[in-house]
Design a protein around this motif. Structure first.
Motif, PDB file in Angstrom:
ATOM      1  N   ALA B 100      15.922 -46.599 -30.497  1.00  0.00           N
ATOM      2  CA  ALA B 100      14.465 -46.557 -30.700  1.00  0.00           C
ATOM      3  C   ALA B 100      14.142 -46.360 -32.173  1.00  0.00           C
ATOM      4  O   ALA B 100      13.289 -47.055 -32.743  1.00  0.00           O
ATOM      5  N   ILE B 104      12.147 -48.850 -34.805  1.00  0.00           N
ATOM      6  CA  ILE B 104      10.901 -48.432 -35.453  1.00  0.00           C
ATOM      7  C   ILE B 104      11.019 -48.551 -36.971  1.00  0.00           C
ATOM      8  O   ILE B 104      10.083 -48.960 -37.642  1.00  0.00           O
ATOM      9  N   PHE B 166       9.271 -37.958 -36.094  1.00  0.00           N
ATOM     10  CA  PHE B 166       8.956 -39.306 -35.610  1.00  0.00           C
ATOM     11  C   PHE B 166       7.931 -39.285 -34.482  1.00  0.00           C
ATOM     12  O   PHE B 166       7.833 -40.206 -33.699  1.00  0.00           O
ATOM     13  N   ASP B 168       4.679 -39.593 -32.310  1.00  0.00           N
ATOM     14  CA  ASP B 168       3.450 -40.375 -32.244  1.00  0.00           C
ATOM     15  C   ASP B 168       2.330 -39.374 -31.987  1.00  0.00           C
ATOM     16  O   ASP B 168       1.954 -39.110 -30.847  1.00  0.00           O
ATOM     17  N   SER B 176       8.095 -40.806 -29.418  1.00  0.00           N
ATOM     18  CA  SER B 176       8.115 -41.538 -30.680  1.00  0.00           C
ATOM     19  C   SER B 176       7.027 -42.612 -30.637  1.00  0.00           C
ATOM     20  O   SER B 176       6.386 -42.824 -29.604  1.00  0.00           O
ATOM     21  N   HIS B 177       6.846 -43.282 -31.792  1.00  0.00           N
ATOM     22  CA  HIS B 177       5.963 -44.446 -31.787  1.00  0.00           C
ATOM     23  C   HIS B 177       6.572 -45.526 -30.927  1.00  0.00           C
ATOM     24  O   HIS B 177       7.753 -45.497 -30.617  1.00  0.00           O
ATOM     25  N   VAL B 179       8.187 -49.084 -30.095  1.00  0.00           N
ATOM     26  CA  VAL B 179       8.990 -50.041 -30.859  1.00  0.00           C
ATOM     27  C   VAL B 179       8.168 -51.323 -30.949  1.00  0.00           C
ATOM     28  O   VAL B 179       7.278 -51.559 -30.111  1.00  0.00           O
ATOM     29  N   ARG B 266       9.651 -46.931 -26.053  1.00  0.00           N
ATOM     30  CA  ARG B 266       9.680 -45.888 -27.079  1.00  0.00           C
ATOM     31  C   ARG B 266      10.606 -44.803 -26.560  1.00  0.00           C
ATOM     32  O   ARG B 266      11.097 -44.893 -25.435  1.00  0.00           O
TER      33      ARG B 266
END
Lengths: 505, 356
Positions: B100, B104, B166, B168, B176-177, B179, B266
């Motif tokens: 991931a 990103i 990382f 979001d 995480s944000h 992908v 993500r």
């Protein structure tokens, strides 16, 4: 005590281990039960002792039909059994081991050791037994441990003793002592059953011999009515092969050279120095546990030595791992075929091809060439007359002797300059022993160096050109085969070299 | 009944019948308890596992099976070699997390990014497994312990990374944000199932072929059958150990990457841990005795059990925890079989003791 087994039958799955066997044991006799591995002798005695329930047949003790629910019943009825592997608590003293589970208790509920001592002292006098009751079992020699096992039964007033391969781990002297005790037992009216495969011992001690083969009773009668040859023929079901006649020795170059080797925990074994030449068999005799296992592990690279050097074919191999040493020119027949010699869950072909250096002969790129593997295995099966369904049968389906033949065949097929054989005929039948001995001699005659480590003195004397005796982590001076006699080696097996030499001289 | 049939019953079939009887008894017991309709529950179970509008539930089952089978294959490869790597969870998390993050952070054409991310995930899984192997070979930490304990640091490292550097943040979740959308694995047309399953089909074929036909698989299995034997005949045991662990870890890492690009897009904290994919994989392998070609079927069975139970809950009000109860019965069954095998091996496996 009189006991009889009538028409006993035991089957494990499709295998009939004991087939309609009747046998009677008279009071005051020493009864030897002999036969190859898998002949059913241990199974039969396990039935008598209540460890195995027979499918059919009856057990009779002193005229009363018995139906053991467990060995405890048999023990209460006056039977006792010493198994091949002793069942002793190492941390406890001799006396504590003897009274275990049968402790004499005084009226306050405490163990009354004095009463036990008194009872045992009477037995000691009667049978000429000498042992320190307060010694810790862990510190005793094997022969003494066996005496402890026997005392356990004496203490429980057993009147019928079953001993499974009682001399397998004993020195000649310890064996003589054991037989003395057993004779004294028999004289006092106890019955003794000995399960064994050593014919000389049968001739020495038995009053009556029963021979088993393939689960059936072949013969049973007084020793006087049979002979060694006849018993041997009955055991293998045919004539014995002619005795081996080794060709004259023509030793060549030094193949294995060991200098100042120390092995084992903190190097308790050693320092050892010896050579093995091409075209000779060097035998290392000794009671097991005197450092042979440590020596072999150090030579094979399974547990590198603590100090010293090992030269194989003139190259130092101390820093090589097992695979490296084998490629340099070494094969190894391990004692433990069940775990180290074979992978029982794999097929015969998979076992036969393991450890071959020339992987390319049974592979194509990263893939196995199953056909080549099977044909190599088939070659070994034919050459060594291995009884098995075929290359794709599981190794676990073979009997002990056939397993061992596969291990020996695989290792010798590598044709390396050095062969290390560790108790190569442990617990295998006479036919397999003959074949394995002949193969080792053939290797020697073809100019390979063979290091034979065995606890069977007969095997050492039969095959070796030179004999070394291992005791307490040290090796004796080499003894030429011509000068090797049982008594001298027996003495070396139980004491330091210098002391032993003095007592012999 | 003839003797032969009797032996067959007692030897092979009886334990399975006992297990099935237990499962059915528990099933019916629970249904009685909640007063559910048997027919509804049963049809709910099958619909939940294999049906649904436009086969949506079947897609859910297959999608879950993808991950379970993948983990089962990873476990099988190490178990068959006698390496009890039970750190699949950690290797799975390492693979998912790293793939991931790579997707990103790495710029470039989507396909290159996807391939790089998957490879990075596999490498991360392999490295995490190798760490357990190095601890085992060179430090003396038993593999069972080392691989298990290494599950925890990577879980918390992953939690930290998606909670802080990382995260979001606007989403308000610990994740995480996303992908890049162009790297998402495509769905099969008209079916809510991503093509990740194809990777696992390929991995299954690889694992079966590897186990049965390669020199490496053969040597690894000899080591698994008897480590003493492998050492004695001079097989390169250390090399085999590390290579096999790396392979096992790489497969776990691949599964993590598939979960990221196929399902969640993500890394969400706990997304690979809570559904117990790795542990279900271990049970799936042990249930079929590590026989390679049965492992994918076993994994599919467990996936269907879980999604089917959810369907049964919707249809008949039978709690879906029933799937966990059934799994527990299976674990007990497997454990008794494994320990039974160990006991019988011990009693017959004394030194050369093959006398009957």
């Amino acid at each position: 005590m009189h006991a009889a087994l009538n028409n006993i039958r035991v089957a494990f799955g499709p295998l009939v281990a004991v087939d309609d066997v009747s046998i009677a044991i008279a009071a005051g006799e020493v009864h030897a039960v002999v036969g190859e591995n898998g002949a059913g002798k241990s199974t039969l005695m396990n039935v008598l002792f209540g460890l195995i329930k027979p499918e059919a047949g009856t057990i009779e003790v002193e005229g009363v039909a018995r139906n053991w629910a467990s060995p405890q019943d048999a023990i209460r009825a006056g039977l006792g059994m010493v198994h091949q592997h002793f069942m002793l608590q190492e941390e406890m003293t001799v006396l504590e081991n003897i009274v275990l589970c049968g402790e004499p208790v005084n009226r306050f509920g405490f163990v009354d050791f004095n009463r036990a001592r008194q009872k045992l002292a009477d037995g000691f006098r009667e049978h000429g037994i000498v042992i320190d009751l307060d010694a810790t079992v862990g510190g005793l020699a094997v022969g003494q441990r066996q005496v402890v096992e026997i005392l356990k039964m004496l203490y429980r007033d057993a009147r019928l003793l079953i001993l499974d391969e009682p001399t397998a781990v004993l020195t000649p002297q310890e064996k003589d002592r054991l037989f003395g005790i057993l004779r004294s037992f028999a004289a006092s009216g106890k019955s003794i059953v000995i399960i064994t495969h050593k014919l000389d011992e049968v001739l020495e001690i038995a009053d009556r011999v029963s021979v088993m083969r393939g689960g059936r009773l072949v013969s049973s009668g007084p020793l006087g009515e049979t002979s060694k040859d006849r018993i041997a023929r009955e055991i293998i079901g045919g004539d014995l092969p002619p005795p081996l006649k080794p060709a004259a020795r023509t030793p060549g170059e030094v193949v294995l050279s060991v200098r100042g080797l120390r092995a084992g925990t903190r190097g308790w074994v050693g320092p050892l120095s010896f050579d093995v030449h091409a075209g000779e068999i060097v035998g290392i005799a000794g009671v097991s546990g005197n450092g042979q296992a440590e020596l072999i592990r150090a030579l094979a690279g399974l547990a590198p030595g603590v100090a010293g050097e090992i030269m194989l074919n003139g190259q130092p191999v101390d820093r090589l791992d097992v695979g490296g040493r084998r490629r340099t020119g070494m094969s190894y027949i391990p004692e433990d075929r069940q775990r180290a010699g074979l992978a029982l869950g794999a097929t015969v072909a998979e076992n036969a091809n393991a450890g071959r250096d020339d992987v390319s002969t049974f592979s194509r790129g990263p893939f196995l060439d199953r056909a080549a593997m099977a044909s190599f295995a088939r070659g070994l099966i034919e050459r060594y007359r291995i009884k098995v369904a075929g290359p794709s049968a599981l190794a676990s389906t073979m009997s002990g002797g056939n397993k061992q033949k596969l291990v020996v065949g695989r290792e010798l097929a590598r044709g390396t300059p050095l062969v290390i054989a560790e108790n190569p005929t442990w617990g295998v039948d006479i036919g397999a022993i003959e074949l394995i001995h002949a193969e080792l001699l053939r290797m020697r005659d073809q100019g390979h160096a063979v290091l034979l480590v065995s606890t069977e003195l007969d095997e050492i004397l039969r095959l070796s050109d030179r004999v070394l005796v291992m005791y307490s982590g040290t090796l004796s001076e080499p003894i030429e085969a011509a000068d090797a006699d049982r008594n001298r080696i027996g003495a070396l097996m139980t004491s330091r070299t210098d002391a032993a030499l003095r007592s012999v001289a | 009944m003839s003797g032969r049939a009797e032996r067959l019953m007692s030897g092979d079939l009886l334990p399975w019948i006992v297990m099935l009887a237990w499962i059915l008894a528990i099933l019916f017991g629970l249904m009685l308890l909640v007063g559910a309709n048997f027919g509804e529950a049963l049809s709910g179970f099958f619909n939940g596992a294999f049906g649904g509008r436009r086969m949506a539930y079947l897609a859910a089952t297959l999608s879950r099976a993808t991950l379970i089978v993948g983990m089962a294959l990873s476990v099988m490869i190490s178990f068959r070699a006698g390496l009890f790597n039970i750190g699949g969870e950690g290797q799975l998390v390492a693979g998912g997390l790293v793939s991931a993050l790579v997707a990103i952070l790495l710029p470039g054409p989507p396909l290159v990014v996807l391939v790089a991310a998957i490879l990075a995930g596999m490498a991360a899984g392999a490295l995490w497994a190798l760490l357990a192997g190095v601890l085992y070979l060179y430090v003396g930490v038993p593999l069972l312990v080392g691989s298990l304990l290494l599950n925890f640091p990577i879980r918390y490292i992953a939690s930290y990374l998606v909670a802080h550097p990382f995260r979001d943040v606007p989403s308000g979740m610990l994740q995480s944000h996303l992908v890049p959308e162009a790297t998402w694995l495509a769905y099969f047309p008209g079916f809510r199932l991503d093509i990740g399953i194809l990777f696992i089909v390929a991995t299954s074929i690889f694992a079966i072929v590897y186990s049965h036909t390669t020199v490496h698989g053969y040597q690894a299995r000899l080591n698994g059958l008897s480590a003493d034997f492998a050492r004695t005949v001079g097989l390169p045991v250390r090399k085999l150990t590390l290579q096999t662990l790396a392979m096992s870890g790489a497969i776990a890492g691949l599964v993590g990457a598939i979960a990221v690009f196929g399902m969640h897009h993500r890394y969400i904290d706990g997304m690979l841990v809570q559904p117990l994919y790795a542990w279900t994989g271990i049970i799936a392998v042990l249930l079929v005795g590590m026989i390679p070609w049965l492992v994918p079927l076993s994994g599919l069975f467990f996936a269907a059990l879980q999604t089917g139970a959810a369907g049964m809950e919707r249809a008949a009000g039978v709690p879906k925890e029933i799937a966990l109860v059934m799994q527990a019965v299976i674990i007990l069954f497997v454990a008794s079989r494994v320990s039974g095998a160990i006991l019988s091996a011990r009693s017959s496996g004394t030194r050369g003791g093959d006398d009957v």
